[in-house]
Design a protein around this motif. Structure first.
Motif, PDB file in Angstrom:
ATOM      1  N   GLY A   1       0.819  -1.203   0.000  1.00  0.00           N
ATOM      2  CA  GLY A   1       0.000   0.000   0.000  1.00  0.00           C
ATOM      3  C   GLY A   1       0.849   1.248   0.000  1.00  0.00           C
ATOM      4  O   GLY A   1       2.036   1.223   0.341  1.00  0.00           O
ATOM      5  N   ASP A   2       0.235   2.367  -0.359  1.00  0.00           N
ATOM      6  CA  ASP A   2       0.966   3.622  -0.485  1.00  0.00           C
ATOM      7  C   ASP A   2       1.397   4.216   0.848  1.00  0.00           C
ATOM      8  O   ASP A   2       2.452   4.831   0.945  1.00  0.00           O
ATOM      9  CB  ASP A   2       0.104   4.653  -1.221  1.00  0.00           C
ATOM     10  N   GLY A   3       0.584   4.079   1.866  1.00  0.00           N
ATOM     11  CA  GLY A   3       0.883   4.739   3.129  1.00  0.00           C
ATOM     12  C   GLY A   3       1.659   3.865   4.085  1.00  0.00           C
ATOM     13  O   GLY A   3       1.692   2.638   3.960  1.00  0.00           O
ATOM     14  N   PRO A   4       2.343   4.486   5.064  1.00  0.00           N
ATOM     15  CA  PRO A   4       3.054   3.717   6.091  1.00  0.00           C
ATOM     16  C   PRO A   4       2.075   3.010   7.017  1.00  0.00           C
ATOM     17  O   PRO A   4       0.915   3.403   7.143  1.00  0.00           O
ATOM     18  CB  PRO A   4       3.849   4.785   6.843  1.00  0.00           C
ATOM     19  N   VAL A   5       2.547   1.961   7.665  1.00  0.00           N
ATOM     20  CA  VAL A   5       1.724   1.176   8.584  1.00  0.00           C
ATOM     21  C   VAL A   5       2.326   1.248   9.981  1.00  0.00           C
ATOM     22  O   VAL A   5       3.520   0.996  10.162  1.00  0.00           O
ATOM     23  CB  VAL A   5       1.643  -0.291   8.147  1.00  0.00           C
ATOM     24  N   ASN A   6       1.516   1.590  10.969  1.00  0.00           N
ATOM     25  CA  ASN A   6       1.968   1.582  12.355  1.00  0.00           C
ATOM     26  C   ASN A   6       2.175   0.152  12.843  1.00  0.00           C
ATOM     27  O   ASN A   6       1.365  -0.739  12.558  1.00  0.00           O
ATOM     28  CB  ASN A   6       0.933   2.247  13.264  1.00  0.00           C
TER      29      ASN A   6
END
Length: 348
Positions: free
Chosen positions: A266-271
């Motif tokens: 996915g494009d966004g970072p993951v916590n």
């Protein structure tokens, strides 16, 4: 939002993302490529550090036969030419960037320029060389300190760049934000499945117990251990003890990294976090108990507290099917056992 399957189902009972009560956002999907195999050539940058050594243990225990690692004395990742030559020689298929200049509040305050410069050069060289070398998958590891100092809790990934940073580690945070931006740019320009993960505060075997630049957990372990041996009646810790911290055992973090490489594109970072937070005062008491120190714990309120609270919202990762497993008290015990087995390293 794609109606992708959630591996193993979610904690809310959903089997598909569209049915999840805390759905994955901004294009988060499971990967379309097969999981890594034991023959996959994986370069773990920073394999001798806290996270890198946990990753090495994790993959070794699962039968991965082609792990690649080189210490900083043999390869300076700040050197673009040396980094490129190393990639040509080893031809990694997957890269995990666990290499960074790290340290606690004191180290960041003393050497802020080093934290910016070194981390920018390390991640730029790794990402640029990975693209040029045809690396198939790349996991960039940031840090929860990239989020605004007063971000709403728990901190969602969307909080990035919405407020001022914590001053005590601003240089490190800015460098890591640049790394996230570079990963996003690579995805857009080259279409490569490179992703970012934002681990919370990590602790565990292999941590840095130096009295000069360690983080809160190893610093407290060493301080209470030495006070116990010397029969010191009280130990003084920095700040008020009121701030809260989300603490994740590093072996859990390594497992999460493997999971993301196999199941996320996915494009966004993951916590990546534990999903809970603990007051620093309680952390101190748990560590004192594990060490066997029964003296008084005092607080020096003239010293900085750092960020008042830092709990990561981990619903996105949970929606993909992963959650932390190690209880904090149990994790502290294994960390202290490791420290006892390696304490000669820290007699300085």
């Amino acid at each position: 939002m794609p109606d992708a399957a959630i591996r193993g189902g979610c904690r809310c009972g959903a089997r598909r993302i569209a049915e999840c009560t805390h759905p994955i956002e901004y294009g988060r999907t499971v990967t379309n490529f097969p999981p890594m195999s034991p023959s996959t050539r994986i370069y773990i940058a920073g394999h001798q550090g806290l996270v890198g050594s946990a990753l090495w243990r994790h993959f070794t225990a699962r039968g991965f036969e082609n792990l690649i690692g080189l210490g900083s004395s043999e390869l300076d990742l700040r050197d673009a030419g040396a980094t490129a030559a190393f990639f040509r020689a080893t031809r990694p298929q997957v890269v995990i960037d666990a290499a960074a200049r790290v340290g606690g509040i004191a180290a960041n305050a003393l050497r802020p320029a080093d934290f910016v410069s070194d981390n920018l050069r390390i991640q730029l060289n790794l990402l640029d060389t990975a693209v040029a070398s045809g690396v198939e998958r790349f996991l960039f590891l940031g840090s929860s300190c990239i989020y605004p100092k007063f971000a709403a809790q728990p901190i969602r990934e969307e909080a990035l760049l919405t407020g001022p940073l914590e001053e005590s580690n601003e240089g490190y945070a800015v460098a890591k934000l640049a790394g996230i931006a570079q990963v996003t740019a690579i995805r857009r320009q080259h279409g490569l499945p490179y992703v970012s993960a934002m681990p919370t505060n990590l602790y565990g075997p292999g941590d840095n117990f130096s009295p000069h630049d360690s983080h809160v957990v190893p610093a407290m372990i060493r301080r209470f251990h030495e006070a116990m041996l010397a029969d010191i009646p009280h130990v003084t810790c920095w700040g008020t003890g009121l701030p809260r911290r989300d603490l994740l055992h590093v072996d859990d973090a390594a497992e999460a990294c493997h999971f993301l490489l196999d199941h996320y594109d996915g494009d966004g970072p993951v916590n990546v976090g534990s999903g809970t937070d603990i007051p620093i005062s309680e952390i101190a008491h748990i560590i004192a108990e594990a060490v066997g120190y029964d003296g008084e714990i005092r607080w020096d309120t003239s010293r900085p507290d750092g960020t008042p609270r830092k709990l990561l919202d981990v619903r996105h990762l949970a929606g993909l099917g992963w959650s932390a497993k190690t209880p904090f008290a149990e994790g502290i015990k294994t960390t202290y056992d490791w420290f006892l087995a390696h304490q000669d390293t820290y007699r300085r």
